[in-house]
Design a protein around this motif. Structure first.
Motif, short mmCIF file in Angstrom:
data_model
loop_
_atom_site.label_atom_id
_atom_site.label_comp_id
_atom_site.label_asym_id
_atom_site.label_seq_id
_atom_site.Cartn_x
_atom_site.Cartn_y
_atom_site.Cartn_z
N ASN A 275 0.83 -1.20 0.00
CA ASN A 275 0.00 0.00 0.00
C ASN A 275 0.87 1.26 0.00
O ASN A 275 0.61 2.22 -0.74
CB ASN A 275 -0.92 -0.02 1.22
CG ASN A 275 -1.91 1.13 1.21
OD1 ASN A 275 -2.86 1.13 0.43
ND2 ASN A 275 -1.69 2.12 2.08
N THR A 322 -4.64 -6.93 -4.21
CA THR A 322 -5.77 -6.51 -3.37
C THR A 322 -6.10 -5.02 -3.46
O THR A 322 -7.07 -4.58 -2.87
CB THR A 322 -5.48 -6.83 -1.89
OG1 THR A 322 -4.26 -6.20 -1.51
CG2 THR A 322 -5.35 -8.34 -1.69
N SER A 323 -5.30 -4.24 -4.19
CA SER A 323 -5.50 -2.79 -4.19
C SER A 323 -5.24 -2.20 -5.58
O SER A 323 -4.51 -2.79 -6.39
CB SER A 323 -4.56 -2.11 -3.18
OG SER A 323 -4.76 -2.63 -1.88
N GLU A 332 -11.34 2.85 -3.28
CA GLU A 332 -12.11 2.37 -2.13
C GLU A 332 -12.24 0.86 -2.15
O GLU A 332 -12.20 0.22 -3.22
CB GLU A 332 -13.49 3.02 -2.12
CG GLU A 332 -14.33 2.70 -3.35
CD GLU A 332 -15.64 3.46 -3.38
OE1 GLU A 332 -16.68 2.80 -3.58
OE2 GLU A 332 -15.62 4.69 -3.21
N ALA A 333 -12.38 0.29 -0.97
CA ALA A 333 -12.34 -1.17 -0.81
C ALA A 333 -13.35 -1.89 -1.70
O ALA A 333 -13.07 -2.98 -2.21
CB ALA A 333 -12.59 -1.53 0.66
N ALA A 336 -11.68 -2.31 -5.01
CA ALA A 336 -10.25 -2.61 -5.01
C ALA A 336 -9.91 -3.89 -5.76
O ALA A 336 -8.76 -4.10 -6.17
CB ALA A 336 -9.73 -2.70 -3.57
#
Length: 392
Positions: A275, A322-323, A332-333, A336
């Motif tokens: 991240n 994951t991102s 935003e999740a 993602a």
């Protein structure tokens, strides 16, 4: 105003896979006519005009005998020497941020991860102009765009620098090869390889495609800064029971332990580092700004569905398992894991069919990015560079 880049990189007897295996970060490679019939993307006049802009990083380097002079832009035309005057060079950084054709040229080098690709710098030199013998800490492709440049290259056995110079010039450089590049020729140099390029003709223009190689210390500072930000101040320090101080200037051991304990509690995992790097590597440079679209969100969604969309030339987009990251922000999740956004990052564009098959939340996000200027409405087609398959 500028030529659109339709040039395609030709490897001759090499391939992308062989280059990465045998040359990348190992040894130089000269590719004759890597871009056959290459024409400059900007004229000399257009490049000089770009160097006059406040939001463009530019430098002027002049040599007279052993004396060097370095000045930083912006430069009005009257501040530049006459083109007939020998031994001067104008360096214009980040041309891909300002010229679409330069961004298209950079896409020819996306067989290297985007996280490594930095920018395209153009140097214009009068006859005899150059930046002196030096070494870079990063990989670079040197594409001759106009005129001829003589390159003397070789490994650096002594990294000592000439004292008192405004640029880092090697004091004792012994080249092993002497090469002259014509328009369309390209030279690859790995990090630390010594080189000295001198314009063998007037109106000599060289394009430098550079790659990011952040040192560990720079990444560590970013890690610590983001960790500190995540703490939101943290707990306040409190003194243990105190007695009147006979040595008030002594640093309290309890305060040292308080700071050490705070650091010891920081245990980032691999996902945290992913991240951090995603945010850091996509953050635009300070001189980068975007022009947002003024249309309503509904109109932008409709335009994306009808014509597709593409990343603005200034946008940076990366992803992990994951991102997804764009221009220093994480998606935003809820989105993602979007395969569509990963396709946008890899292709740098989406055609109309891809947008029409997208989920409403994805289309809304694309419209938001168009409003910010991060995306531009496309032409219902991916760029040739995006469609080009990797060579085996």
């Amino acid at each position: 105003m500028t030529k659109m880049s339709t040039a395609t990189l030709h490897w001759g007897g090499c391939t992308e896979a062989r280059f990465l295996r045998d040359f990348w970060q190992r040894k130089p490679l000269l590719l004759r006519q890597a871009f056959p019939g290459f024409q400059p993307l900007l004229s000399r006049t257009q490049l000089f005009a770009l160097a006059a802009s406040e939001d463009v990083e530019s430098r002027l380097l002049q040599r007279e005998g052993r004396r060097w002079q370095l000045d930083h832009g912006p430069f009005a035309r009257k501040q530049l020497p006459a083109v007939e005057q020998p031994n001067w060079t104008l360096l214009v950084q980040g041309v891909n941020l300002h010229v679409d054709a330069a961004g298209e040229l950079l896409r020819q080098f996306r067989f290297i991860p985007d996280a490594r690709l930095d920018d395209l710098m153009i140097s214009w030199a009068s006859k005899g102009g150059g930046v002196g013998p030096h070494q870079d800490a990063y990989d670079v492709f040197l594409l001759q765009a106009s005129g001829r440049r003589r390159w003397r290259i070789g490994p650096v056995h002594d990294a000592a620098l000439q004292p008192g110079k405004p640029v880092k010039l090697l004091a004792r450089f012994t080249p092993e090869e002497d090469l002259v590049l014509e328009p369309g020729d390209m030279l690859y140099l790995p990090p630390g390889w010594g080189h000295d390029g001198i314009a063998a003709s007037g109106d000599c223009m060289t394009y430098s495609i550079g790659f990011r190689a952040p040192p560990q210390g720079e990444l560590l500072k970013e890690v610590l800064w983001q960790m500190a930000e995540a703490q939101h101040g943290g707990d306040l320090y409190r003194d243990p029971p105190l007695r009147p101080q006979a040595t008030p200037a002594q640093l309290p051991p309890a305060m040292v332990k308080f700071a050490r304990d705070a650091f010891a509690r920081l245990k980032p995992d691999a996902a945290w580092f992913e991240n951090m790097l995603g945010l850091y590597l996509t953050t635009p440079k300070p001189q980068v700004w975007f022009e947002g679209a003024e249309a309503a969100a509904s109109a932008l969604r409709r335009a994306c569905r009808q014509s597709g969309c593409r990343l603005d030339r200034r946008s940076k987009m990366l992803y992990t398992a994951t991102s997804v990251f764009i221009n220093g922000e994480a998606v935003e999740a809820a989105l993602a894991s979007s395969a569509l956004l990963r396709a946008l990052a890899d292709q740098q564009a989406l055609d109309a069919a891809q947008v029409q098959s997208a989920q409403p939340a994805e289309v809304a996000l694309l419209a938001d990015w168009c409003a910010l200027g991060w995306l531009q409405v496309g032409d219902d087609a991916l760029t040739p560079a995006a469609r080009k398959p990797a060579q085996a």
